[in-house]
Design a protein around this motif. Structure first.
Motif, PDB file in Angstrom:
ATOM      1  N   LYS A 135       0.846  -1.195   0.000  1.00  0.00           N
ATOM      2  CA  LYS A 135       0.000   0.000   0.000  1.00  0.00           C
ATOM      3  C   LYS A 135       0.886   1.251   0.000  1.00  0.00           C
ATOM      4  CE  LYS A 135      -4.020  -2.098   0.303  1.00  0.00           C
ATOM      5  NZ  LYS A 135      -3.556  -3.481   0.245  1.00  0.00           N
ATOM      6  N   PRO A 188       1.530   5.360   0.439  1.00  0.00           N
ATOM      7  CA  PRO A 188       0.995   6.612   0.967  1.00  0.00           C
ATOM      8  C   PRO A 188       0.518   7.506  -0.180  1.00  0.00           C
ATOM      9  CG  PRO A 188       3.076   6.071   2.021  1.00  0.00           C
ATOM     10  CD  PRO A 188       2.904   5.102   0.893  1.00  0.00           C
ATOM     11  N   ARG A 189      -0.485   8.316   0.083  1.00  0.00           N
ATOM     12  CA  ARG A 189      -1.131   9.107  -0.969  1.00  0.00           C
ATOM     13  C   ARG A 189      -0.162  10.042  -1.672  1.00  0.00           C
ATOM     14  NH1 ARG A 189      -4.245  13.780  -0.314  1.00  0.00           N
ATOM     15  NH2 ARG A 189      -4.268  13.454   1.926  1.00  0.00           N
ATOM     16  N   THR A 227       1.354   8.491  -4.929  1.00  0.00           N
ATOM     17  CA  THR A 227       0.526   8.019  -6.030  1.00  0.00           C
ATOM     18  C   THR A 227       0.724   8.908  -7.244  1.00  0.00           C
ATOM     19  OG1 THR A 227      -1.336   9.311  -5.221  1.00  0.00           O
ATOM     20  CG2 THR A 227      -1.205   7.019  -4.508  1.00  0.00           C
ATOM     21  N   SER A 229      -1.255  10.410  -9.088  1.00  0.00           N
ATOM     22  CA  SER A 229      -2.098  11.607  -9.183  1.00  0.00           C
ATOM     23  C   SER A 229      -1.641  12.733  -8.259  1.00  0.00           C
ATOM     24  CB  SER A 229      -3.549  11.245  -8.849  1.00  0.00           C
ATOM     25  OG  SER A 229      -3.629  10.701  -7.534  1.00  0.00           O
ATOM     26  N   ALA A 230      -0.760  12.415  -7.284  1.00  0.00           N
ATOM     27  CA  ALA A 230      -0.318  13.448  -6.343  1.00  0.00           C
ATOM     28  C   ALA A 230       0.632  14.414  -7.040  1.00  0.00           C
ATOM     29  CB  ALA A 230       0.367  12.798  -5.147  1.00  0.00           C
ATOM     30  N   GLU A 234       8.252   3.389  -4.310  1.00  0.00           N
ATOM     31  CA  GLU A 234       7.500   4.636  -4.180  1.00  0.00           C
ATOM     32  C   GLU A 234       7.964   5.665  -5.207  1.00  0.00           C
ATOM     33  OE1 GLU A 234       8.315   5.445  -0.137  1.00  0.00           O
ATOM     34  OE2 GLU A 234       6.684   4.197   0.635  1.00  0.00           O
ATOM     35  N   GLU A 267       7.337   8.786   7.052  1.00  0.00           N
ATOM     36  CA  GLU A 267       6.163   7.909   6.942  1.00  0.00           C
ATOM     37  C   GLU A 267       5.829   7.392   8.342  1.00  0.00           C
ATOM     38  OE1 GLU A 267       6.414   4.959   3.891  1.00  0.00           O
ATOM     39  OE2 GLU A 267       7.595   6.249   2.581  1.00  0.00           O
ATOM     40  N   VAL A 299       0.528  15.012   4.419  1.00  0.00           N
ATOM     41  CA  VAL A 299      -0.182  14.446   3.273  1.00  0.00           C
ATOM     42  C   VAL A 299      -0.495  12.999   3.606  1.00  0.00           C
ATOM     43  CG1 VAL A 299      -0.174  14.021   0.794  1.00  0.00           C
ATOM     44  CG2 VAL A 299       1.107  15.960   1.733  1.00  0.00           C
ATOM     45  N   GLY A 300      -1.697  12.747   4.087  1.00  0.00           N
ATOM     46  CA  GLY A 300      -2.046  11.400   4.513  1.00  0.00           C
ATOM     47  C   GLY A 300      -1.200  10.987   5.708  1.00  0.00           C
TER      48      GLY A 300
END
Length: 645
Positions: free
Chosen positions: A442, A444-445, A448, A450-451, A473, A534, A559-560
């Motif tokens: 998974k 972190p946002r 991604t 789109s970030a 990442e 993180e 951010v998240g």
């Protein structure tokens, strides 16, 4: 009119029969691909990185598959990157960078992404290896079914299945059996030397650009094998002399085709051919030949306790053949004098012995020296891992079994042969639950695609914890940032970062042991623009936040699950950074020398205690041969804990 001879097939019938045989051969080869793909199942529908294998190694191969077309499109140096270990960068020629797969798969990477390309390459690799073995065995025997058995033995061997747990460079081995195919076919069809040289050169260059270690060991084993044939089979010497010009020419052609990689390895700097694993810790355990690991379905989990004593991990424990197959091979060897069967079995035994490494281990315990010690001093060889020589044992076993099955026999013996082989191979079936494992990471946002956070716009960042899933990442974020000091691509922590005193506490997550001033100088020295913490991956966020705040960095954004820290308002002066950097590096160098001296001194003292002797001349020579950062009299050695050299 003369009667029609129905016993002699016409030319059209012979052509149709030949076409049918070729079609059957391709269908058999395709079957190996189908089995390989089905073995890995399908991915889960998780968000993030979902890939075949375990741990972080697969993320490195995903990164590499993305790097080659990315670097080409952005006009970057292909073999040197500053996206990891920034700002110094990293030489990729000495890493498991798979440039051949990166460039061949570049169109698929451009269309579907490196993650999908990696997963499909991993799915196809065992089947392609088996297909290469199929064509080599069919060239040797002229028979399809024995060749299919050989493809199953090699493509789904313990070696291939173990490396399928995450080592794309080591399980993509189709070129290894195809080298055998090219040599056999050139003999049968009497290829000119130039044709053989071209075929061998292309295959060798491809293998070199997938795994330098496998390419080097293939050349070594081919040399030993040809020497064995020349010595034991005088009638084959004429054929070997016909092969020699093409094989030697193949080495030259392969070197020329792979010259960009070789030149970068030799002259590009950043070398480090030394293996990160010791040969003694990466050797086949003697019990592994008959005791499976969990990658094998029958008895794999039942024998997990014994397999757990083996010194290496399950991805590298490649010795398993199974007692039924070993007994069958021994029976074949003792009951035939056919060189097409006995020679491959002899070579398989030699490769298996080499895989035992420098010391023979039984259930993880060293018992007595092994033949590897006789060759471990040789250049290149000392950087190979002995376990991986099982690939050649599997290859030779596959050839021998195919040759044995293809020998014409009368009566019910032929079906009995296939039954014996099938019964032996039933103990070697791969375990899909282990081999076909998918990892779901998974993200972190902030990472991604789109970030578009400012911290990721071409800046150099430090991500904490220091060794996480950061290489994946970076790929997932579209390569929008550079990583200071970190980025796991194999080979350990890059220099000059490895020379800092704080690096091991930082790597091990011991943040309380890191001086805040040193941490601040470290960040300033390497132009870190942001620190990304993180928090979801840290057991004790307080320690790491205390370190970051203590170095003067402040929280800019959340951010998240990621906290973004910016640099101090009053940064250190360049002169202070340079002066204190030199002091920290000097302190680390002295500490390294002191540690080595303590090991040496305690080893000499241990020898004196054990044998009740005084080594005055040795101490005199030692004091005059080394620069000693410590006084010998101040070094204390705990007798209860002998120093391990």
């Amino acid at each position: 009119m003369s009667p029609v001879d129905h016993t002699t097939p016409s030319r059209q019938d012979r052509r149709a029969l030949r076409h049918l045989r070729v079609t059957g051969a391709w269908l058999a080869a395709a079957l190996l691909i189908v089995i390989s793909v089905s073995l890995f199942g399908s991915a889960s529908s998780g968000a993030g990185l979902t890939y075949i294998g375990y741990g972080e190694d697969p993320q490195g191969f995903i990164w590499f598959l993305n790097w080659w077309p990315f670097a080409w499109a952005h006009h970057l140096s292909l073999f040197h990157t500053r996206y990891v270990a920034a700002p110094a960068g990293m030489n990729l020629a000495w890493r498991t960078s798979i440039p051949a797969l990166g460039f061949i798969a570049a169109p698929f990477t451009a269309m579907f992404g490196a993650l999908s390309t990696y997963n499909w390459l991993m799915r196809l690799a065992p089947g392609l290896a088996g297909m290469g073995m199929f064509w080599a065995a069919r060239e040797l025997t002229g028979r399809t079914i024995p060749a299919l058995v050989a493809g199953l033995i090699f493509g789904f061997s313990s070696y291939e299945m173990g490396q399928s747990l995450g080592h794309l460079n080591l399980n993509f081995t189709i070129a290894v059996p195809l080298l055998v195919w090219a040599s056999l076919r050139s003999l049968r069809l009497r290829w000119p030397s130039a044709g053989l040289a071209l075929a061998i050169g292309v295959l060798l260059a491809f293998q070199l650009c997938v795994s330098q270690e496998i390419a080097a060991s293939a050349v070594l084993m081919a040399t030993l094998g040809l020497g064995l044939i020349y010595r034991q089979q005088p009638e084959a010497r004429a054929a070997l002399r016909r092969l020699a010009p093409g094989l030697l020419g193949g080495l030259l052609v392969g070197g020329a085709l792979a010259s960009p990689l070789l030149i970068e390895m030799l002259f590009g700097g950043g070398g480090g051919s030394t293996s990160i694993a010791a040969p003694s810790a990466s050797s086949t355990d003697l019990l592994n030949f008959i005791i499976p690991t969990p990658v094998t379905l029958p008895f794999g989990h039942m024998a997990r306790g014994i397999a757990g004593t083996f010194r290496s991990n399950f991805s590298e424990e490649a010795g398993y053949l199974g007692l039924p197959l070993i007994l069958l091979l021994a029976g074949i060897y003792l009951t035939t004098d056919d060189p097409e069967i006995r020679l491959p079995l002899t070579m398989a035994l030699g490769a298996a012995v080499l895989s035992l490494g420098p010391v023979i281990h039984v259930a993880g315990h060293g018992v007595f020296p092994a033949p590897w010690q006789l060759v471990s001093w040789m250049p290149i060889v000392h950087d190979m891992l002995p376990q991986r020589f099982m690939i050649y044992a599997d290859l030779m076993v596959a050839l021998a079994v195919a040759a044995w099955l293809a020998k014409p026999v009368a009566g019910p013996i032929a079906p009995l042969r296939y039954a014996l082989v099938a019964g032996a191979l039933a103990f070697c079936i791969p375990n899909p639950a282990v081999v076909g494992h998918w990892s779901d990471v998974k993200l972190p946002r902030i990472f991604t695609a789109s970030a578009d956070h400012a911290a990721l716009r071409g800046r150099t960042v430090l991500i904490l914890p220091f060794q996480g899933n950061h290489i994946g990442e970076q790929y997932a974020a579209g390569m929008r940032f550079r990583m200071a000091a970190e980025g796991y691509l194999g080979g350990g922590i890059a220099r000059p970062f490895s020379e800092w005193p704080l690096i091991m506490p930082l790597y091990n997550g011991e943040y309380g042991k890191i001086p805040r001033r040193e941490f601040g100088v470290f960040l300033a020295r390497y132009d870190v623009a942001d620190i990304l913490v993180e928090t979801s991956q840290i057991r004790n966020p307080g320690a790491i936040l205390s370190l970051v705040n203590g170095a003067g960095w402040h929280l800019d954004a959340r951010v998240g699950s990621v906290e973004v820290f910016g640099p101090p308002a009053q940064p250190l002066s360049p002169s202070a950074v340079a002066r204190e950097t030199a002091a920290y590096l000097h302190a680390r160098a002295l500490a390294t020398l002191a540690r080595r001296e303590r090991l040496n001194v305690c080893a000499i003292r241990r020898f004196e205690r054990r044998w009740h002797v005084k080594l005055g001349p040795v101490w005199w020579l030692y004091r005059r041969s080394f620069t000693l950062p410590l006084k010998i009299g101040t070094i204390s050695c705990n007798p209860a804990k002998p120093v391990r050299m």
